[in-house]
Design a protein around this motif. Structure first.
Motif, short mmCIF file in Angstrom:
data_model
loop_
_atom_site.label_atom_id
_atom_site.label_comp_id
_atom_site.label_asym_id
_atom_site.label_seq_id
_atom_site.Cartn_x
_atom_site.Cartn_y
_atom_site.Cartn_z
N ALA A 44 1.58 -6.09 1.91
CA ALA A 44 0.78 -6.44 2.74
C ALA A 44 0.40 -7.62 1.79
O ALA A 44 0.41 -8.65 2.73
N TYR A 68 0.63 -1.43 0.07
CA TYR A 68 -0.20 0.26 -0.19
C TYR A 68 0.80 1.22 -0.15
O TYR A 68 1.86 1.69 0.96
N GLY A 81 -4.48 -8.33 10.21
CA GLY A 81 -3.01 -8.20 9.08
C GLY A 81 -2.17 -9.01 8.27
O GLY A 81 -1.44 -8.30 8.19
N CYS A 82 -2.84 -10.22 8.10
CA CYS A 82 -1.67 -10.83 7.63
C CYS A 82 -2.00 -10.73 6.03
O CYS A 82 -1.12 -11.33 5.03
N GLY A 83 -2.63 -10.00 5.15
CA GLY A 83 -3.08 -9.62 3.96
C GLY A 83 -4.50 -10.81 3.21
O GLY A 83 -4.06 -10.35 2.56
N LYS A 84 -4.83 -11.37 4.20
CA LYS A 84 -6.22 -12.25 4.06
C LYS A 84 -7.01 -10.62 3.20
O LYS A 84 -7.81 -11.73 1.68
N THR A 85 -7.92 -9.81 3.64
CA THR A 85 -8.77 -8.71 2.43
C THR A 85 -8.03 -8.89 1.28
O THR A 85 -8.35 -8.58 0.43
N THR A 86 -6.60 -8.46 1.88
CA THR A 86 -5.59 -7.45 0.17
C THR A 86 -5.48 -8.93 -0.88
O THR A 86 -5.57 -8.19 -1.64
P1 ADP Z 1 -6.39 -8.93 6.75
O1 ADP Z 1 -7.52 -9.26 5.96
O2 ADP Z 1 -5.29 -10.30 7.21
O3 ADP Z 1 -6.22 -8.65 8.91
P2 ADP Z 1 -5.54 -6.58 5.49
O4 ADP Z 1 -5.14 -8.10 4.04
O5 ADP Z 1 -6.83 -6.34 5.66
O6 ADP Z 1 -5.17 -8.23 6.23
O7 ADP Z 1 -4.40 -5.96 5.23
C1 ADP Z 1 -3.06 -5.95 5.78
C2 ADP Z 1 -2.08 -5.10 5.56
O8 ADP Z 1 -1.41 -4.49 4.90
C3 ADP Z 1 -2.50 -4.65 7.50
O9 ADP Z 1 -0.68 -4.14 7.64
C4 ADP Z 1 -3.33 -3.54 7.26
O10 ADP Z 1 -2.69 -2.46 8.21
C5 ADP Z 1 -2.69 -2.62 5.32
N1 ADP Z 1 -3.47 -2.81 4.98
C6 ADP Z 1 -5.09 -2.43 4.66
N2 ADP Z 1 -5.70 -1.96 3.91
C7 ADP Z 1 -5.04 -0.56 3.63
C8 ADP Z 1 -4.76 0.48 3.21
N3 ADP Z 1 -6.51 0.40 2.09
N4 ADP Z 1 -3.88 1.11 3.42
C9 ADP Z 1 -2.96 0.96 3.73
N5 ADP Z 1 -2.87 -0.24 4.70
C10 ADP Z 1 -3.34 -1.13 4.06
#
Ligand code: ADP
Ligand code: MG
Length: 351
Positions: free
Chosen positions: A21, A14, A42-47
């Motif tokens: 991420a 990001y 925070g491990c990158g699942k949603t990303t």
């Molecule tokens: P999970 O779904 O496993 O909880 P995310 O994919 O949401 O994890 O996030 C992975 C990492 O990327 C985390 O460190 C989170 O803080 C960061 N992150 C997620 N979305 C954003 C964003 N829009 N901008 C900056 N950092 C982000």
């Protein structure tokens, strides 16, 4: 087997962040299978889900859906053009529309009426067509969200933390329901969860992630029985980790607390120093047990009696083991217990 989704070396950082991420993630998902991305917050699942859906663009790597390239160095297919259905964590239903209108929203085919009926039947909501979605229970709302995602016959359904808003009993029902519905629709499903039980129960395959990196991929049984590293062993179920040396014959591991049986002789060699994971449910009380220790603490949690056992090592140091005893056992603090260990609950962890 046909591949529904393929990720090749996907990395996403990001803006303004130093750490990626998602880092060099490669993954193949078979058509018709259900996989869960499992890992701590925070491990990158949603990303990863957002990258597959086309809401984020990877900085490197390739994503293919149904054998067609969606994202690559010179390729970008937008989210609307990808054959993906998404079920959001909060369901994202339209509150002013009824069930039928929610499901049919954005459906362009001439067979809209019939298709809505078809998916309503799939999710067991026939008769609910004209109900407002705010009159529905959490489980019913989830069925509507799933029906809406299925209506357009997508190649892949993505579900972000689908059970996190449901209470324990409903959760169990919905796990089975979501699995049944996805299988009936012959859909490929990718779920995201931080709950190991959800992941174990619903998935054909689990992908364990930490810090944007895939730690292990495999069937629920394989992930639980044969974790690849200490993180997976500790995240998917509880585990006692210990070092040991492989004895001649390779059926026993000599550790500080005694000999532990092992049936993974094909992956270890005599005299090798290894790390093993020992599940708390692998201990049985036995008069002739080789492992012995005193009850430090215990708590009755219904399904089992969870005990911390203080063991004196051969070096006369204290260590403690997490042990699940049968719930009918009664123990007192300080009791000396002897255990036998079942090899089925012991696995070699390659670190
Ligand atoms: P999970 O779904 O496993 O909880 P995310 O994919 O949401 O994890 O996030 C992975 C990492 O990327 C985390 O460190 C989170 O803080 C960061 N992150 C997620 N979305 C954003 C964003 N829009 N901008 C900056 N950092 C982000
Ligand atoms: Mg998330």
């Amino acid at each position: 087997m046909e591949t529904a989704i393929e990720l090749k070396g996907i990395t996403k950082t990001y803006k303004g962040e130093r750490q990626a991420a998602v880092c060099n993630v490669s993954l193949k998902v078979k058509k018709g299978s259900i996989i869960t991305l499992l890992g701590p917050s925070g491990c990158g699942k949603t990303t990863t889900l957002r990258l597959i859906a086309g809401f984020e663009r990877p900085e490197s790597g390739e994503i293919s859906i149904g054998g067609k390239l969606m994202a690559g160095e010179k390729t970008w297919v937008s989210a609307e053009k990808r054959k993906i259905g998404m079920v959001f964590q909060d369901y994202a239903l339209f509150p002013h529309l009824n069930v039928e209108e929610n499901i049919g929203f954005g459906y362009r085919g001439k067979d809209k009426k019939e298709r809505v009926q078809e998916v309503l039947e799939m999710v067991n909501l026939l008769g609910f067509e004209h109900k407002g979605v705010h009159h529905l229970s959490g489980g019913q709302q989830q069925r509507v969200a799933l029906a809406r995602a299925l209506a357009k016959r997508p190649e892949v359904i993505l579900l972000d933390e689908p059970f996190s808003n449901l209470d324990t009993n409903l959760k169990q029902t919905m796990r089975n329901e979501v699995r049944r519905i996805l299988k009936k629709a012959n859909a490929t499903g990718i779920l995201v969860s931080h709950d190991q039980k959800d992941a174990l129960a619903i998935s054909d395959e689990i992908v364990v992630m930490k810090g944007g990196i895939i730690q292990q991929k495999g069937s629920p049984r394989k992930i639980y029985q044969f974790p690849n590293n200490a993180f997976v062993a500790g995240f998917v179920g509880e585990s006692n980790m210990m070092e040991g040396t492989v004895e001649p014959g390779k059926r026993w591991i000599r550790t500080d607390i005694g000999r532990i049986p092992c049936n993974q002789y094909h992956i270890i060699s005599e005299g090798e120093k290894i790390l093993i994971s020992l599940r708390p449910n692998g201990f049985q009380l036995a008069e002739d047990g080789e492992i012995e220790g005193n009850v430090e603490t215990y708590s009755y949690v219904g399904e089992y009696l969870e005990a911390r056992i203080s063991v004196t090592t051969q070096k006369k140091e204290k260590t403690s083991l997490l042990v699940y005893l049968h719930p009918n056992e009664t123990v007192q603090q300080g009791d000396l217990l002897k255990f036998r260990v079942s090899a089925n609950f012991v696995s070699v962890v390659k670190n």
